[in-house]
Design an enzyme around this catalytic site. Structure first.
Site, PDB file in Angstrom:
ATOM      1  N   ASN A   9       0.732  -1.075  -0.370  1.00 43.99           N
ATOM      2  CA  ASN A   9       0.219  -0.118  -0.175  1.00 43.99           C
ATOM      3  C   ASN A   9       0.905   0.652  -0.058  1.00 43.99           C
ATOM      4  OD1 ASN A   9       0.419   0.187   2.682  1.00 43.99           O
ATOM      5  ND2 ASN A   9      -1.287   0.135   3.863  1.00 43.99           N
ATOM      6  N   CYS A  10       2.305   1.385  -0.260  1.00 43.84           N
ATOM      7  CA  CYS A  10       3.123   2.349  -0.426  1.00 43.84           C
ATOM      8  C   CYS A  10       3.236   3.398  -1.742  1.00 43.84           C
ATOM      9  CB  CYS A  10       4.347   1.844  -0.151  1.00 43.84           C
ATOM     10  SG  CYS A  10       5.612   3.409  -0.301  1.00 43.84           S
ATOM     11  N   ASN A  11       2.472   4.257  -1.800  1.00 42.71           N
ATOM     12  CA  ASN A  11       2.563   4.964  -2.854  1.00 42.71           C
ATOM     13  C   ASN A  11       3.543   4.470  -3.813  1.00 42.71           C
ATOM     14  OD1 ASN A  11       0.291   5.403  -2.061  1.00 42.71           O
ATOM     15  ND2 ASN A  11       0.309   7.453  -1.375  1.00 42.71           N
ATOM     16  N   LYS A  14       3.697   1.343  -5.453  1.00 45.79           N
ATOM     17  CA  LYS A  14       2.397   1.403  -6.531  1.00 45.79           C
ATOM     18  C   LYS A  14       2.820   2.022  -7.777  1.00 45.79           C
ATOM     19  CE  LYS A  14      -1.079   1.370  -2.894  1.00 45.79           C
ATOM     20  NZ  LYS A  14      -3.062   2.339  -3.008  1.00 45.79           N
TER      21      LYS A  14
END
Length: 117
Positions: A9-11, A14
């Site tokens: 879920n780390c930008n 991603k």
């Protein structure tokens, strides 16, 4: 095939995975939440980058450490101990190449190192 390590879920992770998919680069993703990093893995990355680069001092996990705890991170051994206890403090993503490691997301570096010319 590339090995990519990070938190799903780390930008930044991603962005990296989206870039890999858009450029049709095969990879295996290792999520620290399900597969914590090992001391051996950290030491193998440190053959290609510095321990200082692996410690994400801009993230909230680092900032949650007390000043005393932060001051104890003075070398690879002490950094690895803290990183093993706090995998989310490892710079993300870590991309393993055959003889190199890429940290973070930088499209120019990805193009240079990952796309065949």
């Amino acid at each position: 095939m590339l090995e990519i390590y990070g938190i799903k879920n780390c930008n930044t992770v991603k962005k990296a995975l989206d870039w890999m998919n858009a450029n049709e680069i095969a990879y295996t993703f290792h999520d620290y939440k399900k597969e914590p990093a090992t001391r051996e893995k950290l030491e193998s990355w440190e053959k290609h980058t510095t321990w200082e680069s692996l410690v994400n001092k801009k993230g909230t996990t680092w900032k949650k450490l007390s000043p005393e705890e932060q001051a104890q991170v003075t070398d690879a051994s002490s950094a690895n101990t803290v990183l093993l206890a706090n995998n989310s403090m490892i710079k993300r993503p870590v991309i393993e190449l055959k003889d190199d490691v890429i940290l973070g997301f930088d499209e120019h570096i990805y193009q240079e190192k990952l796309l065949k010319k």
